[in-house]
Design a protein around this motif. Structure first.
Motif, short mmCIF file in Angstrom:
data_model
loop_
_atom_site.label_atom_id
_atom_site.label_comp_id
_atom_site.label_asym_id
_atom_site.label_seq_id
_atom_site.Cartn_x
_atom_site.Cartn_y
_atom_site.Cartn_z
N ASN A 275 0.81 -1.21 0.00
CA ASN A 275 0.00 0.00 0.00
C ASN A 275 0.85 1.26 0.00
O ASN A 275 0.35 2.34 -0.27
CB ASN A 275 -1.00 0.01 1.16
CG ASN A 275 -0.43 0.62 2.41
OD1 ASN A 275 0.42 0.02 3.03
ND2 ASN A 275 -0.86 1.81 2.76
N GLU B 19 0.85 1.87 -3.80
CA GLU B 19 -0.34 1.52 -4.57
C GLU B 19 -0.65 2.54 -5.65
O GLU B 19 -1.29 2.23 -6.63
CB GLU B 19 -1.55 1.30 -3.66
CG GLU B 19 -2.02 2.53 -2.94
CD GLU B 19 -3.06 2.19 -1.89
OE1 GLU B 19 -3.82 3.09 -1.52
OE2 GLU B 19 -3.12 1.02 -1.44
N ASP C 264 4.73 4.38 6.79
CA ASP C 264 3.72 3.33 6.66
C ASP C 264 4.09 2.00 7.30
O ASP C 264 3.24 1.14 7.46
CB ASP C 264 3.42 3.11 5.18
CG ASP C 264 2.41 4.13 4.69
OD1 ASP C 264 2.16 4.18 3.51
OD2 ASP C 264 1.87 4.88 5.53
N PRO D 256 -7.09 -2.86 4.05
CA PRO D 256 -5.67 -2.62 3.76
C PRO D 256 -5.34 -1.14 3.54
O PRO D 256 -6.10 -0.41 2.91
CB PRO D 256 -5.45 -3.41 2.47
CG PRO D 256 -6.79 -3.54 1.84
CD PRO D 256 -7.78 -3.59 2.98
N GLY D 257 -4.21 -0.74 4.09
CA GLY D 257 -3.68 0.60 3.83
C GLY D 257 -4.14 1.65 4.81
O GLY D 257 -3.60 2.75 4.83
N TYR D 258 -5.15 1.33 5.62
CA TYR D 258 -5.61 2.32 6.61
C TYR D 258 -4.73 2.25 7.85
O TYR D 258 -4.10 1.22 8.14
CB TYR D 258 -7.07 2.06 6.98
CG TYR D 258 -7.98 2.43 5.83
CD1 TYR D 258 -8.46 3.72 5.70
CD2 TYR D 258 -8.30 1.50 4.85
CE1 TYR D 258 -9.25 4.09 4.62
CE2 TYR D 258 -9.10 1.85 3.77
CZ TYR D 258 -9.56 3.14 3.66
OH TYR D 258 -10.34 3.51 2.60
N ASP D 259 -4.71 3.36 8.60
CA ASP D 259 -3.94 3.40 9.84
C ASP D 259 -4.90 3.54 11.02
O ASP D 259 -6.11 3.40 10.88
CB ASP D 259 -2.89 4.51 9.80
CG ASP D 259 -3.51 5.89 9.56
OD1 ASP D 259 -4.61 6.15 10.08
OD2 ASP D 259 -2.89 6.69 8.84
#
Lengths: 321, 321
Positions: A239, A242, A260, A294-297
């Motif tokens: 990600n 991406e 990340d 996916p990719g979120y924090d």
């Protein structure tokens, strides 16, 4: 013409701190003296557009370091709450102002880190956020807001507040219609955040800890028929690249990776442990919708993205009877 | 296998400060050295979900005391921006860190209060937010984000930023497709905020001030055919009691009135002056949709409530050609 005399003051005195119209309803912030916690507490409520009565209540429990304000300011949940006719209630995350030695020494214990339990360690005897959320706050609401139907209630939360929502629900399936969580701490007895908090608040007897551990509690619950919704953010190495057009020169690429693959990834692997809860749900046949995002924090940007889904989830079960 | 060598760094070095996924896209915050302002500046961008190219750009200008972050954290605008495929760009509100004497003495002048003009007073020569927003920032974006089409741009803002959006649009109808504003300062030469800022930044020649006054500018614009959208909050005595069930005892009733008839009401009558702009639009036949929104205040709760309408408004005119 003389004005009508004002009504008598209610049983619990609420001091209004602010009031802001939003999506046709109102965010209102209150302070009151908590008998349970022995200190003044603030909470925020979003009331959807009037005229309304018999409003169901959806409690939001926040994570470490938060107050009652983070969710109200950052989540954008009021839009969906207005559309569904649901009141949102956000309490603070711990007692404040008691000046217990060490209460503000760390972000993950003491002030801002009540873990929604009733402490048994004498030093932390005021830390009774479980009773505050489950017993005192609903009474304060029903005493003061006649438009609320506090018997139609659901609960959700984030991180430490996801832990709170899950454990409070599993211990009170008669009181709450449904539960959901964002990146919850589902197995605190097995992670550093939980072990630090529970050993201090509850002492060293680990069987006592299990009363506040969602993964332990679900194993004893045979009556969970309402699906539990969990959104879990996670970082992939993918990600970070991406969208190749986001990469602006080598210096930026390095920063991307540093950002990340940092704390959020560690939270998942060391603190949140969703697979432990998933396995326990499977073992007892409890319905769980665990959505990996996916990719979120771990931020409110993640919560804002999926909060509409959560409110729609609860709305299904909060239809007043 | 050896890695592909990284691309050469771009002309303007951008330092990425943060990156957070939201609604499938990303909020990214950058710092760069501004040649126009002579200091480092931050800006935030929301990139809607990839894959995307030829993305139109919608600039947001914030109000007094804000940075580039308020809008990104509080507005919830990313949901609609993702749906419409529009990039959001939020600059800071003034130069910072220049240590000009008196720059931080008040909330409505100096730091956090650039008023989107080019100062002519020697002391404030770095305060050139007009050139920064109109010239430098679009160049920084087009140099660094190949997925953006900076020739497809619109602009909106709040309060001082609504003033900025309106004046920048009216001076550059060739560069921006549309404009909208939340509670903008539309006639700064006639209100205390504007008079304080303009006399200090621009000197005492009042004809110079008119170049940054939306009500003066619209009178000289014969070519505005795109509707201007303005949402204006206002407090009514009614709105304090629109839901009688919110009134909880006499003490609270008093607080309600104190809160609701306070600063926000004054802003409208003394600072914002929407009717002056409305009359000027009528006089020249400029299309204006001025929506009065009762009960809302000057906060981001007001902005969040109506931001979807504004993004839909701009989306009509931002279709890439």
């Amino acid at each position: 013409m003389a004005a009508t005399p004002p009504p008598p003051p209610p049983a619990v005195a609420l001091e209004q701190l602010s009031s802001n119209k939003m999506f046709g309803g109102r965010n209102i912030r209150f302070r009151h003296q908590s008998a349970t916690l022995g200190c003044p507490m603030t909470f925020s409520i979003y009331l959807p557009p009037s005229p309304a009565s018999n409003l169901p209540v959806l409690y939001w429990l926040s994570g470490l370091t938060c107050t009652d304000e983070n969710f109200i300011i950052k989540s954008g949940a009021q839009r969906a709450a207005a559309a569904h006719g649901i009141a949102l209630v956000a309490p603070d995350t711990s007692p404040r102002g008691l000046n217990i030695e060490g209460e503000s020494d760390s972000y993950d214990f003491g002030v801002g880190a009540g873990f929604y339990l009733n402490a048994t360690n004498e030093k932390w005897k005021n830390w009774r956020m479980y009773d505050y959320v489950v017993k005192e706050l609903p009474k304060v609401l029903s005493d003061n807001f006649e438009q609320l139907n506090t018997s139609q209630a659901s609960i959700f939360g984030h991180s430490m507040g996801g832990h709170g929502a899950l454990t409070i629900y599993l211990k009170n399936t008669d009181k709450y219609k449904s539960v959901s969580a964002f990146a919850p701490i589902v197995n605190p007895i097995s992670c550093p955040w939980g072990q630090k908090a529970f050993s201090n608040y509850l002492g060293s007897t680990k069987s006592d800890w299990e009363e506040y551990d969602a993964t332990c509690l679900i194993k004893k619950c045979s009556n969970v028929s309402t699906p539990i919704l969990i959104d879990q953010m996670f970082v992939t190495t993918d990600n970070t690249i991406e969208s190749p057009s986001w990469i602006i020169g080598t210096a930026i690429l390095t920063v991307f990776y540093a950002v990340d693959t940092g704390d959020d990834d560690k939270f998942l692997a060391e603190q949140l442990l969703p697979s432990n809860f998933e396995e326990a749900c499977k073992a007892v046949g409890a319905p769980l919708s665990l959505r990996m995002q996916p990719g979120y924090d771990h931020s409110y940007f993640f919560i804002a993205t999926f909060v509409d889904d959560h409110i729609a989830h609860h709305a299904q079960f909060l239809k007043s009877t």
